[in-house]
Design a protein around this motif. Structure first.
Motif, PDB file in Angstrom:
ATOM      1  N   MET A 363       0.819  -1.210   0.000  1.00 42.92           N
ATOM      2  CA  MET A 363       0.000   0.000   0.000  1.00 42.92           C
ATOM      3  C   MET A 363       0.857   1.266   0.000  1.00 42.92           C
ATOM      4  SD  MET A 363      -3.356  -0.493  -0.056  1.00 42.92           S
ATOM      5  CE  MET A 363      -2.811  -1.465  -1.446  1.00 42.92           C
ATOM      6  N   GLU A 364       1.941   1.241   0.761  1.00 47.75           N
ATOM      7  CA  GLU A 364       2.835   2.405   0.816  1.00 47.75           C
ATOM      8  C   GLU A 364       3.516   2.638  -0.524  1.00 47.75           C
ATOM      9  OE1 GLU A 364       3.916   2.008   5.566  1.00 47.75           O
ATOM     10  OE2 GLU A 364       5.534   2.048   4.104  1.00 47.75           O
ATOM     11  N   GLY A 365       4.017   1.565  -1.121  1.00 46.96           N
ATOM     12  CA  GLY A 365       4.676   1.698  -2.427  1.00 46.96           C
ATOM     13  C   GLY A 365       3.718   2.211  -3.490  1.00 46.96           C
ATOM     14  N   LEU A 366       2.486   1.666  -3.496  1.00 48.54           N
ATOM     15  CA  LEU A 366       1.475   2.137  -4.455  1.00 48.54           C
ATOM     16  C   LEU A 366       1.163   3.611  -4.235  1.00 48.54           C
ATOM     17  CD1 LEU A 366      -1.332  -0.599  -4.666  1.00 48.54           C
ATOM     18  CD2 LEU A 366       0.501  -0.163  -6.279  1.00 48.54           C
ATOM     19  N   SER A 367       1.037   3.996  -2.979  1.00 45.62           N
ATOM     20  CA  SER A 367       0.674   5.373  -2.648  1.00 45.62           C
ATOM     21  C   SER A 367       1.749   6.374  -3.061  1.00 45.62           C
ATOM     22  CB  SER A 367       0.416   5.506  -1.142  1.00 45.62           C
ATOM     23  OG  SER A 367      -0.664   4.696  -0.753  1.00 45.62           O
ATOM     24  N   MET A 368       2.986   5.893  -3.182  1.00 50.51           N
ATOM     25  CA  MET A 368       4.091   6.780  -3.548  1.00 50.51           C
ATOM     26  C   MET A 368       4.502   6.636  -5.021  1.00 50.51           C
ATOM     27  SD  MET A 368       4.235   8.231  -0.775  1.00 50.51           S
ATOM     28  CE  MET A 368       3.676   7.872   0.886  1.00 50.51           C
ATOM     29  N   GLY A 369       3.835   5.742  -5.768  1.00 50.73           N
ATOM     30  CA  GLY A 369       4.123   5.601  -7.195  1.00 50.73           C
ATOM     31  C   GLY A 369       5.479   5.001  -7.501  1.00 50.73           C
TER      32      GLY A 369
END
Length: 459
Positions: A363-369
């Motif tokens: 989720m963190e990686g997705l949220s930061m692109g």
């Protein structure tokens, strides 16, 4: 009713593991910001770790009241014996939780008005029902994984698995056309080598699913747009995530290790999209051979890297680096024992994220692109990796050789592939925009969270 008792008071109780504490802590922050009083209940063992890891300047205790109850294990016992921990928790914690709530409810202004329980602690929903308190079950992983759990009776009926979760029929399982495929020999509870542990985790999953199906609310840390076809398979499940998106002021929430923020000044000195960030979460263990191979692989890439090397990353011994490695990479590599991950991933110098594919990290990686390099270790991480590399196509899987080792050559090759693929970066940025939109005012997750808040305030 709210006027009579003061503001609403939510009691939150996670499974005592890093990947479960963090998202429920994030939800607790969201509720505190919306006027709730929060009591956060950890096991005594986790409570102590959490308090020790909190930085001196943290104001978290002003927003969340931390309490603890025993988990049923002795002070020196190994909490990584997961099957034993689950058994002790379900045997010991319910009565302590009930006692805690009774004590709090003696004070009218502090009366618990709702209980938010990690779905993996389904017995807490039963305690809430018994005491007549509104309850929400919180699922900290993907909606797809939960759909698999809901699907267990059908898998048994179809003869795919037996009543203990053991695979009887190897086949490729796909719950919906846009969800990841799963090999029935690699279902999440099969990740443990010990058959007894497999059975305990399987039965725990099934029991919890039954315990929470009639909860007043079912919430999860995901969002509609990334797994839309999982929600028809999960009646009444409301996604309210990604809970970690845009919450930099909450970066210290729930860590079991003290964060080393000095790496941020090092990142500030690096060019844009130049650093490989390597972190395998709180549970992954590498043997010494694999640890060396990873170190030499990072060296071989010729790229800058920030590597999180937990004190217990290598089993049973302190990590020893290959001879001369630290001197050779000193100018372009940095290691820390624990990092402020969300801040790191948001940093413009980060080029890609080498990860174990835990759901929080996903989720963190997705949220930061950020593009991913996937190195799943156990449980749902293989399912999450399939989402990343096969469904969303925002990363690549690192493959092990015939000895079960991810080689230095494989690491170098996949780093070059992921960094050289503009399509992966474009898709990652598109998912970042989706994540941002879901948690903005009017976004799907924000709307769901606001509906829950209004309902709880009205109880």
């Amino acid at each position: 009713m709210e006027e009579a008792m003061g503001r609403p008071h939510a009691l939150a109780i996670p499974l005592p593991a890093q990947g479960h504490v963090i998202p429920l802590m994030e939800l607790s922050y969201c509720l505190a910001e919306r006027g709730f009083k929060i009591t956060f209940v950890n096991s005594e063992f986790i409570h102590e770790r959490l308090m020790t890891a909190l930085p001196d300047d943290s104001n978290i205790k002003n927003q969340i009241h931390f309490v603890s109850i025993p988990d049923g294990m002795g002070p020196g016992e190994d909490r990584n014996q997961f099957a034993k921990l689950l058994q002790c928790i379900s045997r010991t914690m319910p009565s302590y939780l009930e006692e805690l709530i009774k004590k709090m409810n003696e004070s009218c202004k502090d009366k618990i008005t709702c209980i938010i329980a990690d779905e993996n602690m389904g017995w807490a929903v039963k305690v809430a029902k018994k005491m007549g308190i509104p309850q929400a079950a919180f699922w900290p992983s993907s909606a797809c994984l939960r759909a698999l759990s809901v699907h267990i009776p059908k898998l048994i009926e179809a003869g795919v698995i037996d009543a203990n979760g053991i695979t009887r029929k190897q086949e490729i399982l796909q719950l919906s056309s846009t969800l990841p495929v799963m090999d029935t020999t690699q279902l999440p509870w099969h990740c443990f080598d010990d058959p007894m542990m497999q059975q305990t985790v399987f039965h725990n999953s099934f029991t919890n699913n039954q315990a929470v199906k009639d909860a007043d609310w079912l919430l999860c840390n995901s969002f509609y747009e990334i797994e839309p076809s999982a929600y028809p398979l999960n009646p009444n499940l409301l996604p309210i995530g990604p809970l970690l998106a845009g919450s930099q002021q909450r970066q210290f929430a729930g860590n079991f290790w003290q964060e080393d923020s000095t790496c941020l000044s090092w990142l500030n000195q690096q060019p844009a999209c130049s650093v490989i960030y390597v972190s395998f979460g709180s549970f992954t263990v590498l043997d010494q051979t694999q640890f060396h191979e990873l170190a030499l692989g990072l060296e071989l890439t010729d790229h800058k890297f920030l590597w999180v090397v937990r004190p217990d990353l290598t089993a049973g011994q302190a990590a020893t680096y290959p001879e001369g490695f630290q001197a050779r990479v000193a100018a372009r590599g940095r290691t820390v024992s624990w990092a402020p991950q969300q801040t790191v991933l948001a940093h413009p110098s980060i080029a890609c994220f080498m990860t174990h594919c835990g759901w929080n990290s996903t989720m963190e990686g997705l949220s930061m692109g950020v593009p991913f390099l996937c190195w799943p270790y156990f449980a749902d991480q293989f399912l999450n990796q399939s989402y990343i590399s096969d469904v969303w196509k925002v990363g690549l899987r690192l493959n092990s050789d015939h000895n079960g080792i991810v080689s230095r050559e494989e690491i170098k090759k996949k780093v070059e592939e992921v960094l050289g693929n503009e399509k992966i970066r474009e898709r990652a940025l598109a998912l970042k925009e989706m994540a941002d939109k879901s948690v903005r005012e009017g976004g799907s997750s924000t709307k769901n969270l606001n509906d829950f808040v209004e309902a709880m305030k009205g109880k």
